[in-house]
Motif scaffolding. Structure first.
Motif, PDB file in Angstrom:
ATOM      1  N   MET A 246       0.818  -1.017   0.065  1.00 13.34           N
ATOM      2  CA  MET A 246      -0.085   0.020   0.115  1.00 13.34           C
ATOM      3  C   MET A 246       0.923   1.411   0.066  1.00 13.34           C
ATOM      4  N   SER A 247       0.439   2.111  -0.821  1.00 12.74           N
ATOM      5  CA  SER A 247       1.469   3.536  -1.029  1.00 12.74           C
ATOM      6  C   SER A 247       0.520   4.508  -0.035  1.00 12.74           C
ATOM      7  N   ARG A 248       1.650   5.571   0.212  1.00  9.49           N
ATOM      8  CA  ARG A 248       1.099   6.563   1.085  1.00  9.49           C
ATOM      9  C   ARG A 248       0.958   7.689   0.094  1.00  9.49           C
ATOM     10  N   ILE A 249      -0.337   8.193   0.024  1.00 10.85           N
ATOM     11  CA  ILE A 249      -0.658   9.520  -1.054  1.00 10.85           C
ATOM     12  C   ILE A 249      -1.107  10.472  -0.167  1.00 10.85           C
ATOM     13  N   LEU A 250      -0.667  11.581  -0.371  1.00  9.31           N
ATOM     14  CA  LEU A 250      -1.245  13.092   0.093  1.00  9.31           C
ATOM     15  C   LEU A 250      -1.902  13.798  -0.938  1.00  9.31           C
ATOM     16  N   ILE A 251      -3.045  14.075  -0.860  1.00 10.37           N
ATOM     17  CA  ILE A 251      -4.157  14.840  -1.641  1.00 10.37           C
ATOM     18  C   ILE A 251      -3.951  16.257  -0.873  1.00 10.37           C
ATOM     19  N   VAL A 252      -3.754  17.220  -1.640  1.00 11.76           N
ATOM     20  CA  VAL A 252      -3.971  18.660  -1.487  1.00 11.76           C
ATOM     21  C   VAL A 252      -4.919  19.383  -2.522  1.00 11.76           C
ATOM     22  N   GLU A 253      -5.942  19.466  -1.727  1.00 12.31           N
ATOM     23  CA  GLU A 253      -6.887  20.071  -2.593  1.00 12.31           C
ATOM     24  C   GLU A 253      -7.893  21.091  -1.716  1.00 12.31           C
ATOM     25  N   ASP A 254      -8.388  21.989  -2.141  1.00 13.61           N
ATOM     26  CA  ASP A 254      -9.097  22.852  -1.364  1.00 13.61           C
ATOM     27  C   ASP A 254     -10.845  22.823  -1.492  1.00 13.61           C
ATOM     28  N   GLU A 255     -11.132  22.270  -2.649  1.00  9.23           N
ATOM     29  CA  GLU A 255     -12.505  22.041  -2.922  1.00  9.23           C
ATOM     30  C   GLU A 255     -12.969  20.893  -2.023  1.00  9.23           C
ATOM     31  N   PRO A 256     -13.911  21.032  -1.058  1.00  8.90           N
ATOM     32  CA  PRO A 256     -14.159  19.867  -0.491  1.00  8.90           C
ATOM     33  C   PRO A 256     -14.850  18.697  -1.091  1.00  8.90           C
ATOM     34  N   ASP A 257     -15.949  18.905  -2.072  1.00  9.63           N
ATOM     35  CA  ASP A 257     -16.401  17.807  -2.851  1.00  9.63           C
ATOM     36  C   ASP A 257     -15.482  17.289  -3.674  1.00  9.63           C
ATOM     37  N   VAL A 258     -14.387  17.891  -4.302  1.00  7.11           N
ATOM     38  CA  VAL A 258     -13.143  17.077  -5.262  1.00  7.11           C
ATOM     39  C   VAL A 258     -12.434  16.380  -4.256  1.00  7.11           C
ATOM     40  N   LEU A 259     -12.167  17.029  -2.970  1.00  2.00           N
ATOM     41  CA  LEU A 259     -11.146  16.219  -1.891  1.00  2.00           C
ATOM     42  C   LEU A 259     -11.769  15.037  -1.487  1.00  2.00           C
ATOM     43  N   LEU A 260     -13.317  14.998  -1.138  1.00  2.00           N
ATOM     44  CA  LEU A 260     -13.825  13.885  -0.874  1.00  2.00           C
ATOM     45  C   LEU A 260     -14.009  12.837  -2.159  1.00  2.00           C
ATOM     46  N   LEU A 261     -14.068  13.153  -3.403  1.00  2.00           N
ATOM     47  CA  LEU A 261     -14.093  12.250  -4.225  1.00  2.00           C
ATOM     48  C   LEU A 261     -12.444  11.758  -4.641  1.00  2.00           C
ATOM     49  N   LEU A 262     -11.698  12.447  -4.422  1.00  3.30           N
ATOM     50  CA  LEU A 262     -10.383  12.048  -4.468  1.00  3.30           C
ATOM     51  C   LEU A 262     -10.026  11.091  -3.509  1.00  3.30           C
ATOM     52  N   GLU A 263     -10.251  11.521  -2.255  1.00  2.00           N
ATOM     53  CA  GLU A 263      -9.936  10.426  -1.130  1.00  2.00           C
ATOM     54  C   GLU A 263     -10.761   9.073  -1.180  1.00  2.00           C
ATOM     55  N   ASN A 264     -11.742   9.182  -1.472  1.00  6.71           N
ATOM     56  CA  ASN A 264     -12.827   7.794  -1.812  1.00  6.71           C
ATOM     57  C   ASN A 264     -11.967   6.978  -2.997  1.00  6.71           C
ATOM     58  N   ARG A 265     -11.733   7.696  -4.254  1.00  5.72           N
ATOM     59  CA  ARG A 265     -11.164   7.008  -5.473  1.00  5.72           C
ATOM     60  C   ARG A 265      -9.956   6.456  -5.023  1.00  5.72           C
ATOM     61  N   VAL A 266      -8.776   7.130  -4.572  1.00  3.78           N
ATOM     62  CA  VAL A 266      -7.748   6.587  -4.035  1.00  3.78           C
ATOM     63  C   VAL A 266      -7.478   5.576  -3.048  1.00  3.78           C
ATOM     64  N   ARG A 267      -8.435   5.737  -2.021  1.00  6.11           N
ATOM     65  CA  ARG A 267      -8.681   4.659  -0.997  1.00  6.11           C
ATOM     66  C   ARG A 267      -9.095   3.504  -1.570  1.00  6.11           C
ATOM     67  N   GLY A 268     -10.182   3.465  -2.513  1.00  3.57           N
ATOM     68  CA  GLY A 268     -10.764   2.322  -3.183  1.00  3.57           C
ATOM     69  C   GLY A 268      -9.583   1.751  -4.025  1.00  3.57           C
ATOM     70  N   ALA A 269      -8.577   2.264  -4.462  1.00  2.00           N
ATOM     71  CA  ALA A 269      -7.652   1.810  -5.175  1.00  2.00           C
ATOM     72  C   ALA A 269      -6.504   1.234  -4.274  1.00  2.00           C
ATOM     73  N   GLY A 270      -6.610   1.066  -3.044  1.00  2.00           N
ATOM     74  CA  GLY A 270      -5.909   0.589  -2.294  1.00  2.00           C
ATOM     75  C   GLY A 270      -4.863   1.137  -1.396  1.00  2.00           C
ATOM     76  N   HIS A 271      -4.879   2.512  -1.311  1.00  2.00           N
ATOM     77  CA  HIS A 271      -3.601   3.169  -0.772  1.00  2.00           C
ATOM     78  C   HIS A 271      -4.166   3.876   0.376  1.00  2.00           C
ATOM     79  N   ASP A 272      -3.212   4.056   1.198  1.00  2.00           N
ATOM     80  CA  ASP A 272      -3.141   4.988   2.335  1.00  2.00           C
ATOM     81  C   ASP A 272      -3.338   6.442   2.226  1.00  2.00           C
ATOM     82  N   VAL A 273      -4.361   7.212   2.626  1.00  2.00           N
ATOM     83  CA  VAL A 273      -4.555   8.551   2.211  1.00  2.00           C
ATOM     84  C   VAL A 273      -4.528   9.693   3.485  1.00  2.00           C
TER      85      VAL A 273
END
Length: 123
Positions: free
Chosen positions: A1-28
C-alpha cells in the motif's frame, strides 16, 4: 500500500479523490490548503502527492517549488490535478518539478492509472 497525500481546497473534489484513491488500495492523507499540504509532505514523506494549483495560503506551484528545494521533498512524486489547461500552465508545472499533470474535470480511471504508473516508476 502506497501513502498518498492529496492537497485540494474544494471539499467535494477532495472527498471524491480520497474515496477513489482509498478504493484503489492506498493510504490517504489530505490537506485543504497549500501551506498545510507542504507541512504534511515534509513531515510524512508520502510516496506521491496529488496537488491542486489554485489554493489558499500557498498555491500548488509554490508548494512544488518548495518541495523540490528540500532534500526529502525533492524525491516525492507529484501529480498536478488542476483546472488550468493552457499549455503555458502545463509547461510551468513541469518546469517547477511536476511528474505528471491532469486537467480537471478528470476521469477517475485515468487518475488511478496515472498514479500506478508514477508509483511503479518510483519503485
Amino acid at each position: 500500500m502506497s501513502r498518498i497525500l492529496i492537497v485540494e481546497d474544494e471539499p467535494d473534489v477532495l472527498l471524491l479523490l480520497e474515496n477513489r484513491v482509498r478504493g484503489a488500495g492506498h493510504d490517504v492523507q489530505s490537506a485543504s490548503d497549500g501551506e498545510r499540504g507542504l507541512e504534511l509532505a515534509l513531515a510524512e514523506n508520502p510516496d506521491l502527492i496529488i496537488l491542486d494549483w489554485m489554493m489558499p495560503k500557498l498555491d500548488g506551484i509554490e508548494v512544488l517549488e518548495r518541495l523540490r528545494a528540500d532534500e526529502v521533498g525533492g524525491r516525492i512524486k507529484v501529480l498536478m490535478l488542476t483546472a488550468r489547461s493552457q499549455q503555458n500552465d502545463v509547461d510551468r508545472a513541469f518546469a517547477a518539478g511536476a511528474n505528471d499533470y491532469i486537467v480537471k474535470p478528470f476521469s477517475s480511471r485515468e487518475l488511478v492509472e496515472r498514479i500506478a504508473i508514477l508509483l511503479e516508476a518510483a519503485a
